[in-house]
Design a protein around this motif. Structure first.
Motif, PDB file in Angstrom:
ATOM      1  N   THR A  13       0.833  -1.209   0.000  1.00  0.00           N
ATOM      2  CA  THR A  13       0.000   0.000   0.000  1.00  0.00           C
ATOM      3  C   THR A  13       0.867   1.258   0.000  1.00  0.00           C
ATOM      4  OG1 THR A  13      -1.776  -1.122   1.195  1.00  0.00           O
ATOM      5  CG2 THR A  13      -1.778   1.280   1.234  1.00  0.00           C
ATOM      6  N   ILE A  14       1.838   1.274   0.898  1.00  0.00           N
ATOM      7  CA  ILE A  14       2.728   2.443   1.003  1.00  0.00           C
ATOM      8  C   ILE A  14       3.501   2.642  -0.302  1.00  0.00           C
ATOM      9  CG2 ILE A  14       4.750   3.373   2.185  1.00  0.00           C
ATOM     10  CD1 ILE A  14       3.729   1.895   4.723  1.00  0.00           C
ATOM     11  N   ALA A  15       4.097   1.524  -0.803  1.00  0.00           N
ATOM     12  CA  ALA A  15       4.878   1.617  -2.036  1.00  0.00           C
ATOM     13  C   ALA A  15       3.998   2.013  -3.221  1.00  0.00           C
ATOM     14  CB  ALA A  15       5.568   0.275  -2.313  1.00  0.00           C
ATOM     15  N   GLY A  16       2.808   1.437  -3.288  1.00  0.00           N
ATOM     16  CA  GLY A  16       1.902   1.725  -4.402  1.00  0.00           C
ATOM     17  C   GLY A  16       1.424   3.163  -4.410  1.00  0.00           C
ATOM     18  N   LEU A  17       1.078   3.692  -3.232  1.00  0.00           N
ATOM     19  CA  LEU A  17       0.594   5.065  -3.155  1.00  0.00           C
ATOM     20  C   LEU A  17       1.710   6.077  -3.435  1.00  0.00           C
ATOM     21  CD1 LEU A  17      -1.834   4.853  -0.103  1.00  0.00           C
ATOM     22  CD2 LEU A  17      -2.431   5.034  -2.525  1.00  0.00           C
ATOM     23  N   ILE A  18       2.926   5.753  -2.962  1.00  0.00           N
ATOM     24  CA  ILE A  18       4.070   6.624  -3.262  1.00  0.00           C
ATOM     25  C   ILE A  18       4.327   6.647  -4.769  1.00  0.00           C
ATOM     26  CG2 ILE A  18       6.579   6.848  -3.039  1.00  0.00           C
ATOM     27  CD1 ILE A  18       6.297   5.863  -0.159  1.00  0.00           C
ATOM     28  N   ALA A  19       4.291   5.453  -5.384  1.00  0.00           N
ATOM     29  CA  ALA A  19       4.496   5.362  -6.829  1.00  0.00           C
ATOM     30  C   ALA A  19       3.411   6.133  -7.580  1.00  0.00           C
ATOM     31  CB  ALA A  19       4.499   3.894  -7.262  1.00  0.00           C
ATOM     32  N   ALA A  20       2.163   6.019  -7.124  1.00  0.00           N
ATOM     33  CA  ALA A  20       1.056   6.733  -7.770  1.00  0.00           C
ATOM     34  C   ALA A  20       1.267   8.236  -7.682  1.00  0.00           C
ATOM     35  CB  ALA A  20      -0.269   6.334  -7.118  1.00  0.00           C
ATOM     36  N   GLY A  21       1.704   8.703  -6.519  1.00  0.00           N
ATOM     37  CA  GLY A  21       1.948  10.134  -6.354  1.00  0.00           C
ATOM     38  C   GLY A  21       3.077  10.647  -7.235  1.00  0.00           C
ATOM     39  N   LEU A  22       4.165   9.840  -7.354  1.00  0.00           N
ATOM     40  CA  LEU A  22       5.305  10.250  -8.160  1.00  0.00           C
ATOM     41  C   LEU A  22       4.979  10.231  -9.656  1.00  0.00           C
ATOM     42  CD1 LEU A  22       8.189   8.368  -6.301  1.00  0.00           C
ATOM     43  CD2 LEU A  22       7.704  10.827  -6.246  1.00  0.00           C
ATOM     44  N   ILE A  23       4.205   9.238 -10.089  1.00  0.00           N
ATOM     45  CA  ILE A  23       3.905   9.080 -11.519  1.00  0.00           C
ATOM     46  C   ILE A  23       2.772   9.990 -11.973  1.00  0.00           C
ATOM     47  CG2 ILE A  23       3.136   7.450 -13.291  1.00  0.00           C
ATOM     48  CD1 ILE A  23       4.440   5.229 -11.586  1.00  0.00           C
ATOM     49  N   TRP A  24       1.689  10.028 -11.187  1.00  0.00           N
ATOM     50  CA  TRP A  24       0.476  10.740 -11.638  1.00  0.00           C
ATOM     51  C   TRP A  24       0.142  11.971 -10.789  1.00  0.00           C
ATOM     52  CZ3 TRP A  24      -0.513   5.156 -10.932  1.00  0.00           C
ATOM     53  CH2 TRP A  24      -0.349   4.442 -12.121  1.00  0.00           C
ATOM     54  N   GLY A  25       0.951  12.257  -9.772  1.00  0.00           N
ATOM     55  CA  GLY A  25       0.694  13.412  -8.950  1.00  0.00           C
ATOM     56  C   GLY A  25      -0.399  13.174  -7.910  1.00  0.00           C
ATOM     57  N   ALA A  26      -0.866  14.265  -7.316  1.00  0.00           N
ATOM     58  CA  ALA A  26      -1.857  14.167  -6.240  1.00  0.00           C
ATOM     59  C   ALA A  26      -3.163  13.534  -6.713  1.00  0.00           C
ATOM     60  CB  ALA A  26      -2.129  15.563  -5.662  1.00  0.00           C
ATOM     61  N   GLU A  27      -3.556  13.861  -7.941  1.00  0.00           N
ATOM     62  CA  GLU A  27      -4.798  13.300  -8.472  1.00  0.00           C
ATOM     63  C   GLU A  27      -4.698  11.776  -8.616  1.00  0.00           C
ATOM     64  OE1 GLU A  27      -7.716  13.597 -12.407  1.00  0.00           O
ATOM     65  OE2 GLU A  27      -6.065  15.015 -12.146  1.00  0.00           O
ATOM     66  N   GLY A  28      -3.573  11.299  -9.158  1.00  0.00           N
ATOM     67  CA  GLY A  28      -3.370   9.860  -9.297  1.00  0.00           C
ATOM     68  C   GLY A  28      -3.317   9.165  -7.955  1.00  0.00           C
ATOM     69  N   PHE A  29      -2.671   9.817  -6.968  1.00  0.00           N
ATOM     70  CA  PHE A  29      -2.625   9.277  -5.612  1.00  0.00           C
ATOM     71  C   PHE A  29      -4.042   9.068  -5.082  1.00  0.00           C
ATOM     72  CE2 PHE A  29      -2.775   9.854  -1.038  1.00  0.00           C
ATOM     73  CZ  PHE A  29      -1.706   9.096  -0.568  1.00  0.00           C
ATOM     74  N   GLY A  30      -4.896  10.073  -5.245  1.00  0.00           N
ATOM     75  CA  GLY A  30      -6.270   9.984  -4.762  1.00  0.00           C
ATOM     76  C   GLY A  30      -7.077   8.917  -5.478  1.00  0.00           C
ATOM     77  N   VAL A  31      -6.872   8.819  -6.805  1.00  0.00           N
ATOM     78  CA  VAL A  31      -7.604   7.826  -7.589  1.00  0.00           C
ATOM     79  C   VAL A  31      -7.247   6.413  -7.136  1.00  0.00           C
ATOM     80  CG1 VAL A  31      -7.781   6.777  -9.887  1.00  0.00           C
ATOM     81  CG2 VAL A  31      -7.970   9.252  -9.624  1.00  0.00           C
ATOM     82  N   VAL A  32      -5.964   6.137  -6.988  1.00  0.00           N
ATOM     83  CA  VAL A  32      -5.513   4.799  -6.562  1.00  0.00           C
ATOM     84  C   VAL A  32      -6.038   4.479  -5.168  1.00  0.00           C
ATOM     85  CG1 VAL A  32      -3.477   3.419  -5.947  1.00  0.00           C
ATOM     86  CG2 VAL A  32      -3.484   4.787  -8.051  1.00  0.00           C
ATOM     87  N   LEU A  33      -6.021   5.474  -4.270  1.00  0.00           N
ATOM     88  CA  LEU A  33      -6.538   5.261  -2.917  1.00  0.00           C
ATOM     89  C   LEU A  33      -8.029   4.918  -2.948  1.00  0.00           C
ATOM     90  CD1 LEU A  33      -6.093   5.330   0.147  1.00  0.00           C
ATOM     91  CD2 LEU A  33      -6.571   7.792   0.074  1.00  0.00           C
ATOM     92  N   ILE A  34      -8.798   5.657  -3.742  1.00  0.00           N
ATOM     93  CA  ILE A  34     -10.243   5.409  -3.850  1.00  0.00           C
ATOM     94  C   ILE A  34     -10.513   4.024  -4.424  1.00  0.00           C
ATOM     95  CG2 ILE A  34     -12.344   6.114  -5.074  1.00  0.00           C
ATOM     96  CD1 ILE A  34     -11.301   9.014  -4.859  1.00  0.00           C
TER      97      ILE A  34
END
Length: 360
Positions: A13-34
């Motif tokens: 979860t931690i690694a995936g959310l960090i990767a989402a934030g780095l690749i897609w920014g805050a919006e991608g981070f939120g989408v993956v979390l949802i």
């Protein structure tokens, strides 16, 4: 034990959310979390049902479920399978499907990948709906040690003694679904539903064939319990087919999540990552329930999970024609599980009070 069971889930979860934030920014981070939360909410009942099967398997196969099973669940069912379904139903080449999936704005014959997947929904819903319906029907018609809704379950257990009743009911439901929900896709729905029924009968039947030899093993278990030894759990071919059964079950549960995820994101990698994180928690929760003996402590949990499965099956079949928000599916599952847990706690308290009253 909690950290040992959920450790990998937390780490991914931690690694995936960090990767989402780095690749897609805050919006991608939120989408993956949802998407992760969506998968967990939709599949909690899946974990309970998985646990009823997993506890019959030995430690080796339980570990395989957490390793190889996770790879199949994340990459197989939530990435490769949707590509395969789109290719088969839309008659597209693998290269075209992959191109559409990698570029959400790209179209072929006027349709994007998400639109093709939506067009494939009748076949997906019919297959998954009938497979899940068979699980519910086989449970509700069989004799059980405990009855949750006794007024309903007792009569159904009596008529459940008729041979192949579950299959008959499932076929009637499939026929009605194709008639009233499918429109000009009736043939597709019928074929997909029959495939779902055949898959259930084949996988479940094969596991039962190999488990038929476990009567002697059960006697060994009873002898082991009397002598204070550990309980013997199934392995070999029987465990293999139980493993296959679990993977098909997971696939049936993931259908609505995969299709519904495109309402949140059009990026297949965001969807795979988000749903994959959720799938990890479902796997960990399944193992946790087995190791804690939760199903033995709260006897109505299995009932609640199967009622949630029955509801999901009907929702999938209805989704052939109607759009049903994923939040509705998730809330129904949580409601059944919560009610089953609450009534199990009440039952346990009553059983504790009876001996205390007798001692007093």
């Amino acid at each position: 034990m909690f950290l040992r069971t959920f450790g990998w889930s937390f780490a991914i979860t931690i690694a995936g959310l960090i990767a989402a934030g780095l690749i897609w920014g805050a919006e991608g981070f939120g989408v993956v979390l949802i998407l992760s939360i969506l998968e967990i909410s939709l599949s909690f009942d899946n974990a309970v049902v998985n646990a009823t099967v997993l506890k019959r398997m030995n430690a080796f196969w339980q570990k395989l479920f957490l390793t190889v099973g996770v790879l199949i669940a994340v990459f197989g069912m939530r990435l490769v399978f949707p590509l395969l379904v789109v290719g088969l139903t839309a008659h597209l080449s693998p290269g075209t499907v992959i191109e559409l999936a990698l570029d959400s704005s790209k179209t072929h014959d006027g349709h994007t990948y998400a639109e093709y997947l939506d067009l494939a929904n009748p076949a997906i819903a019919a297959f998954g709906g009938i497979f899940l319906l068979m699980i519910f029907l086989d449970f509700i018609f069989e004799e059980k040690d405990f009855n949750w809704l006794r007024w309903l379950e007792k009569p159904l257990e009596k008529i459940g003694k008729l041979d192949a009743l579950s299959s008959v009911v499932a076929l009637v439901v499939l026929a009605l679904s194709s008639r009233f929900f499918a429109g000009d896709r009736a043939e597709t729905v019928l074929l997909a539903g029959i495939c779902g029924l055949a898959t259930y009968l084949a996988v479940n039947g094969l596991s039962e064939v190999f488990e038929s030899g476990l009567e002697q093993q059960q006697e060994a278990e009873d002898a082991a319990e009397r002598s204070g030894k550990s309980i013997v759990q199934v392995g070999g071919k029987a465990a293999f087919f139980l493993f296959i059964y679990l993977e098909v079950l997971d696939a049936s549960f993931s259908f609505d999540g995969v299709v519904g995820a495109f309402a949140i994101s059009q990026d297949i990698f965001q969807i795979t990552l988000g749903l994959g994180i959720g799938a990890m928690y479902i796997r960990s929760l399944t193992v946790f329930l087995v190791r804690k003996g939760t199903l033995d402590d709260y006897v109505y949990l299995e009932h609640g999970a199967h009622y949630a499965i029955g509801a999901l099956a009907l929702i999938l079949l209805a989704s052939i024609k109607y759009h049903i928000p994923e939040i509705v599916t998730g809330l129904i599952g949580v409601a059944f599980i919560g009610a089953a847990l609450a009534t199990s706690i009440v039952r346990n308290k009553r059983h504790q009070e009876v001996p205390e009253a007798a001692e007093g």
